[in-house]
Design a protein around this motif. Structure first.
Motif, PDB file in Angstrom:
ATOM      1  N   PHE A 501      44.962  11.804   2.890  1.00 29.09           N
ATOM      2  CA  PHE A 501      44.034  12.020   4.000  1.00 29.09           C
ATOM      3  C   PHE A 501      43.035  10.872   4.060  1.00 29.09           C
ATOM      4  CE2 PHE A 501      39.931  13.801   5.555  1.00 29.09           C
ATOM      5  CZ  PHE A 501      40.327  14.129   6.833  1.00 29.09           C
ATOM      6  N   GLY A 502      42.795  10.377   5.263  1.00 22.06           N
ATOM      7  CA  GLY A 502      41.810   9.311   5.441  1.00 22.06           C
ATOM      8  C   GLY A 502      41.261   9.338   6.847  1.00 22.06           C
ATOM      9  N   LYS A 503      40.360   8.413   7.114  1.00 15.91           N
ATOM     10  CA  LYS A 503      39.737   8.359   8.437  1.00 15.91           C
ATOM     11  C   LYS A 503      39.533   6.915   8.891  1.00 15.91           C
ATOM     12  CE  LYS A 503      37.043  12.671   7.985  1.00 15.91           C
ATOM     13  NZ  LYS A 503      35.673  13.244   8.045  1.00 15.91           N
ATOM     14  N   ASP A 504      39.444   6.759  10.197  1.00 20.84           N
ATOM     15  CA  ASP A 504      39.061   5.506  10.866  1.00 20.84           C
ATOM     16  C   ASP A 504      39.962   4.311  10.552  1.00 20.84           C
ATOM     17  OD1 ASP A 504      37.031   7.022  11.861  1.00 20.84           O
ATOM     18  OD2 ASP A 504      35.408   6.011  10.793  1.00 20.84           O
ATOM     19  N   PRO A 505      41.288   4.465  10.653  1.00 16.59           N
ATOM     20  CA  PRO A 505      42.135   3.282  10.488  1.00 16.59           C
ATOM     21  C   PRO A 505      41.780   2.230  11.532  1.00 16.59           C
ATOM     22  CG  PRO A 505      43.355   5.053  11.561  1.00 16.59           C
ATOM     23  CD  PRO A 505      42.047   5.635  11.116  1.00 16.59           C
ATOM     24  N   HIS A 506      41.872   0.962  11.156  1.00 19.05           N
ATOM     25  CA  HIS A 506      41.601  -0.174  12.047  1.00 19.05           C
ATOM     26  C   HIS A 506      40.124  -0.279  12.429  1.00 19.05           C
ATOM     27  CE1 HIS A 506      46.089  -0.336  13.509  1.00 19.05           C
ATOM     28  NE2 HIS A 506      45.984  -0.120  12.217  1.00 19.05           N
ATOM     29  N   GLN A 507      39.244   0.417  11.722  1.00 20.75           N
ATOM     30  CA  GLN A 507      37.807   0.306  11.963  1.00 20.75           C
ATOM     31  C   GLN A 507      37.120  -0.159  10.679  1.00 20.75           C
ATOM     32  OE1 GLN A 507      35.989   3.714  14.055  1.00 20.75           O
ATOM     33  NE2 GLN A 507      38.049   4.454  14.518  1.00 20.75           N
ATOM     34  N   SER A 508      35.877  -0.600  10.803  1.00 18.65           N
ATOM     35  CA  SER A 508      35.147  -1.076   9.624  1.00 18.65           C
ATOM     36  C   SER A 508      34.799   0.069   8.674  1.00 18.65           C
ATOM     37  CB  SER A 508      33.865  -1.802  10.046  1.00 18.65           C
ATOM     38  OG  SER A 508      33.018  -0.929  10.762  1.00 18.65           O
ATOM     39  N   THR A 509      34.952   1.292   9.163  1.00 15.94           N
ATOM     40  CA  THR A 509      34.694   2.462   8.317  1.00 15.94           C
ATOM     41  C   THR A 509      35.991   3.093   7.800  1.00 15.94           C
ATOM     42  OG1 THR A 509      34.455   3.672  10.396  1.00 15.94           O
ATOM     43  CG2 THR A 509      32.423   3.082   9.240  1.00 15.94           C
ATOM     44  N   GLU A 510      37.096   2.338   7.809  1.00 16.11           N
ATOM     45  CA  GLU A 510      38.358   2.840   7.248  1.00 16.11           C
ATOM     46  C   GLU A 510      38.110   3.329   5.820  1.00 16.11           C
ATOM     47  OE1 GLU A 510      42.826   1.363   5.868  1.00 16.11           O
ATOM     48  OE2 GLU A 510      41.603   0.039   7.123  1.00 16.11           O
ATOM     49  N   ARG A 511      38.620   4.528   5.525  1.00 19.93           N
ATOM     50  CA  ARG A 511      38.375   5.098   4.205  1.00 19.93           C
ATOM     51  C   ARG A 511      39.456   6.104   3.849  1.00 19.93           C
ATOM     52  NH1 ARG A 511      35.113   6.881   8.188  1.00 19.93           N
ATOM     53  NH2 ARG A 511      34.531   9.076   8.404  1.00 19.93           N
ATOM     54  N   VAL A 512      39.656   6.289   2.543  1.00 15.44           N
ATOM     55  CA  VAL A 512      40.635   7.248   2.056  1.00 15.44           C
ATOM     56  C   VAL A 512      39.902   8.299   1.226  1.00 15.44           C
ATOM     57  CG1 VAL A 512      41.230   6.063  -0.126  1.00 15.44           C
ATOM     58  CG2 VAL A 512      42.959   7.441   1.061  1.00 15.44           C
ATOM     59  N   HIS A 513      40.360   9.533   1.315  1.00  8.25           N
ATOM     60  CA  HIS A 513      39.748  10.641   0.576  1.00  8.25           C
ATOM     61  C   HIS A 513      40.193  10.580  -0.880  1.00  8.25           C
ATOM     62  CE1 HIS A 513      38.898  14.799  -0.713  1.00  8.25           C
ATOM     63  NE2 HIS A 513      37.982  14.782   0.244  1.00  8.25           N
ATOM     64  N   ILE A 514      39.237  10.481  -1.779  1.00  8.56           N
ATOM     65  CA  ILE A 514      39.530  10.202  -3.193  1.00  8.56           C
ATOM     66  C   ILE A 514      40.394  11.302  -3.821  1.00  8.56           C
ATOM     67  CG2 ILE A 514      38.427  10.024  -5.471  1.00  8.56           C
ATOM     68  CD1 ILE A 514      36.099   8.535  -3.956  1.00  8.56           C
ATOM     69  N   ASN A 515      40.021  12.547  -3.618  1.00  9.18           N
ATOM     70  CA  ASN A 515      40.770  13.642  -4.233  1.00  9.18           C
ATOM     71  C   ASN A 515      42.165  13.762  -3.627  1.00  9.18           C
ATOM     72  OD1 ASN A 515      40.813  15.771  -6.188  1.00  9.18           O
ATOM     73  ND2 ASN A 515      40.580  17.262  -4.535  1.00  9.18           N
ATOM     74  N   SER A 516      42.256  13.569  -2.314  1.00 12.07           N
ATOM     75  CA  SER A 516      43.561  13.632  -1.652  1.00 12.07           C
ATOM     76  C   SER A 516      44.470  12.523  -2.162  1.00 12.07           C
ATOM     77  CB  SER A 516      43.376  13.503  -0.138  1.00 12.07           C
ATOM     78  OG  SER A 516      44.629  13.448   0.516  1.00 12.07           O
ATOM     79  N   ALA A 517      43.910  11.316  -2.294  1.00 12.05           N
ATOM     80  CA  ALA A 517      44.719  10.154  -2.670  1.00 12.05           C
ATOM     81  C   ALA A 517      45.156  10.187  -4.132  1.00 12.05           C
ATOM     82  CB  ALA A 517      43.931   8.870  -2.396  1.00 12.05           C
ATOM     83  N   PHE A 518      44.242  10.546  -5.020  1.00 11.52           N
ATOM     84  CA  PHE A 518      44.506  10.364  -6.442  1.00 11.52           C
ATOM     85  C   PHE A 518      44.880  11.641  -7.191  1.00 11.52           C
ATOM     86  CE2 PHE A 518      41.091   7.048  -5.520  1.00 11.52           C
ATOM     87  CZ  PHE A 518      42.028   6.088  -5.179  1.00 11.52           C
ATOM     88  N   VAL A 519      44.712  12.798  -6.528  1.00  7.72           N
ATOM     89  CA  VAL A 519      45.035  14.068  -7.197  1.00  7.72           C
ATOM     90  C   VAL A 519      46.069  14.868  -6.399  1.00  7.72           C
ATOM     91  CG1 VAL A 519      44.127  16.249  -8.097  1.00  7.72           C
ATOM     92  CG2 VAL A 519      42.745  14.149  -8.262  1.00  7.72           C
ATOM     93  N   GLN A 520      45.725  15.205  -5.160  1.00  6.65           N
ATOM     94  CA  GLN A 520      46.548  16.151  -4.400  1.00  6.65           C
ATOM     95  C   GLN A 520      47.875  15.558  -3.942  1.00  6.65           C
ATOM     96  OE1 GLN A 520      43.819  17.254  -1.276  1.00  6.65           O
ATOM     97  NE2 GLN A 520      42.691  18.702  -2.566  1.00  6.65           N
TER      98      GLN A 520
END
Length: 539
Positions: A501-520
């Motif tokens: 899960f993440g938000k804002d692809p192609h924007q300066s606020t692009e980010r990935v959810h830490i728990n979703s990425a590394f645990v879930q």
């Protein structure tokens, strides 16, 4: 149990930050170097030192390579293909933070100092400490990292299946990487007697609207095609406007009818394609003068679910005929009022027809020379070259004007859907139940991934050969742009997309959810692979 390097949350976070630090913006030197860096990283696993043939670079186009890494179990033929892309979009929007765009840890810390400059949703996410910011964190280097982790686990635990990791360049522009990967996958299947059972992508879970916190997995991907038009009128001096017809005048009738036209909208399983819009409209005059612009072009974006290129061209032609009719009627009325003789009627021609006409008039050799001269313009991209090719032909066949020439411009992404496949139905239920039980996470299914995706180039099904219309009406086909439809048809296995899960692809606020990425998500992908292919837990 083996000695893992890419397994627990800390290791995965470290690997993501390293892979993100390898700047790989599309069409840059970084993108060209990335596969070699990844190859060296994968060689840290002794398995690939012992089986050097299983780790390969393959040319996508001159200067750019895709990477394949094969985990082969001696007793298995069932194979899952793990697909990702490693290129990212550009970073200008980061402003004075651009130097940190590829350093997620430092960027995230720096943004905390500037949190009041962010929009509310981004600021709240930043303050929560639940997200890691940076170009490529979400789209989609975390997906590649997850697949690297799965390969390591399979090797270490001797899973009784085969995995092929495929990561490609150029997904963000023309998907040259994935189109080249199709042939590689067909060759690997023959070489190692693989039976492809699933194409598993790890594009991130996209929000469906602002503020959306739902986690989605995707059993299909939307398609995209770009119908384009060359408008050719007749030149004149601005002092004698009715002795000619501007291309801009003709184009306005077409664009009015194309923009937001519900005729091109498709609905399936409660989901709908976005309406078509124009992506470009311009005249081809290179400098200012009092000669009227008599050549213009337009590109239109059309999304697909079930339709083929042939279906879209038929609809496009229908709209063009209506536009020409309206244009002619309005023009005839103006001429009648001014008591001047019309210069002619606007006709509608497919590129295929224009090409055949030009070859009869000029000869095949001259036409080939004209087209090859267009392709030699390195400053033009694939879309510009497509439009200019039609322009060069019609300049020499101007007796066909005034006219609207219909064509396609790259790229073309066929839509693919596996929602009814028994394996996918089973997988989705498995993922939903596990996510709820392990993480109290509700997983929602979407039938068509709403961002374009490399899965468009596998599991291709078109019994009507509708793609031949694309070949015949794409000026750069066969020289600059190709889609391996025949080989795509050979890669018959269902598709699924499970990513972080993440938000804002192609924007300066692009980010990935830490728990979703590394645990879930690691747990969900590992579990679905083990369950579907009867991998017993290691002691």
């Amino acid at each position: 149990m083996g000695n893992y390097k890419w397994n627990n949350p800390e290791q995965l976070r470290s690997l993501l930050c390293e892979v993100v630090s390898w700047d790989s913006r599309t069409h840059t030197e970084g993108e060209r170097k990335f596969p070699f860096k990844l190859q060296q990283k994968l060689l840290e696993n002794d398995y690939f030192k012992q089986h050097p043939d299983y780790l390969s670079l393959h040319e996508a186009d001159p200067g750019r390579n895709l990477v394949t890494a094969l985990y082969k179990h001696q007793d298995a033929t069932d194979t899952v293909v793990l697909i990702s892309h490693f290129d990212t979009v550009q970073t200008e929007e980061y402003g004075d933070l651009e130097d940190l765009a590829f350093n997620p840890e430092l960027l995230t810390k720096e943004l905390i100092k500037r949190k009041n400059e962010l929009n509310e949703e981004s600021r709240i996410d930043l303050e929560s400490g639940d997200f890691l910011f940076g170009r490529g964190t979400m789209d989609m280097k975390m997906g590649l990292v997850l697949h690297m982790s799965m390969i390591e686990k399979a090797i270490s635990e001797d899973w009784p299946i085969n995995l092929v990791l495929v990561t490609v360049p150029d997904e963000e522009v023309n998907s040259a990487g994935m189109r080249a990967a199709v042939k590689v996958l067909v060759a690997l299947r023959e070489q190692y007697t693989l039976s492809y059972k699933l194409f598993l992508n790890a594009e991130p879970s996209f929000t469906q609207k602002p503020g959306d916190e739902n986690y989605y997995i995707y059993s299909g991907t939307i398609g995209k095609i770009m119908p384009a038009a060359l408008f050719y009128g007749k030149e004149t001096h601005v002092g004698e406007p009715l002795k000619g017809m501007t291309a801009n005048y003709i184009s306005t009738f077409m664009t009015q009818l194309m923009e937001w036209n519900a005729l091109f909208c498709e609905s399936e399983r409660g989901e709908s394609t976005p309406l078509p819009v124009s992506l470009q409209q311009k005249d081809l005059k290179l400098q200012y003068s009092t000669q009227t612009p008599y050549r213009a072009v337009a590109l239109y974006n059309v999304f697909l679910m079930k339709r083929t290129a042939q279906d879209v061209m038929n609809l496009f032609e229908q709209v063009a005929l209506k536009a020409a009719k309206q244009c002619n009627e309005a023009y005839q009325l103006i001429c009648a009022q001014a008591r001047v003789k019309p210069i002619g009627k606007v006709s509608v021609i497919r590129y295929q027809e224009l090409l055949e006409y030009a070859e009869k008039k000029l000869g095949k050799k001259q036409v080939e020379k004209l087209l090859s001269d267009v392709l030699a313009h390195d400053e033009w991209d694939e879309r510009e070259k497509s439009l200019r090719a039609a322009d060069e032909l019609l300049i020499r066949c101007s007796e066909l004007a005034p006219a609207i020439v219909l064509l396609f411009a790259p790229p073309y992404y066929p839509a693919v859907n596996s929602s009814d496949d028994p394996l996918i139905k089973e997988t989705i239920e498995l993922v939903k139940n596990l996510a709820l039980k392990e993480f109290e996470l509700e997983v929602k299914q979407i039938h068509y991934f709403n961002g374009l995706c490399d899965l468009s180039y596998v599991n291709y099904q078109d019994q009507s050969y509708g793609w031949t219309t694309f070949e015949q009406n794409t000026p750069t086909w066969g020289s600059l742009y190709n889609i391996p439809f025949q080989q795509m048809s050979e890669l018959q296995a269902p598709i699924l997309n499970v990513g972080p899960f993440g938000k804002d692809p192609h924007q300066s606020t692009e980010r990935v959810h830490i728990n979703s990425a590394f645990v879930q998500t690691p747990k969900l992908i590992e579990s679905l692979l083990k369950e579907l292919f009867s991998v017993k837990p290691t002691m």
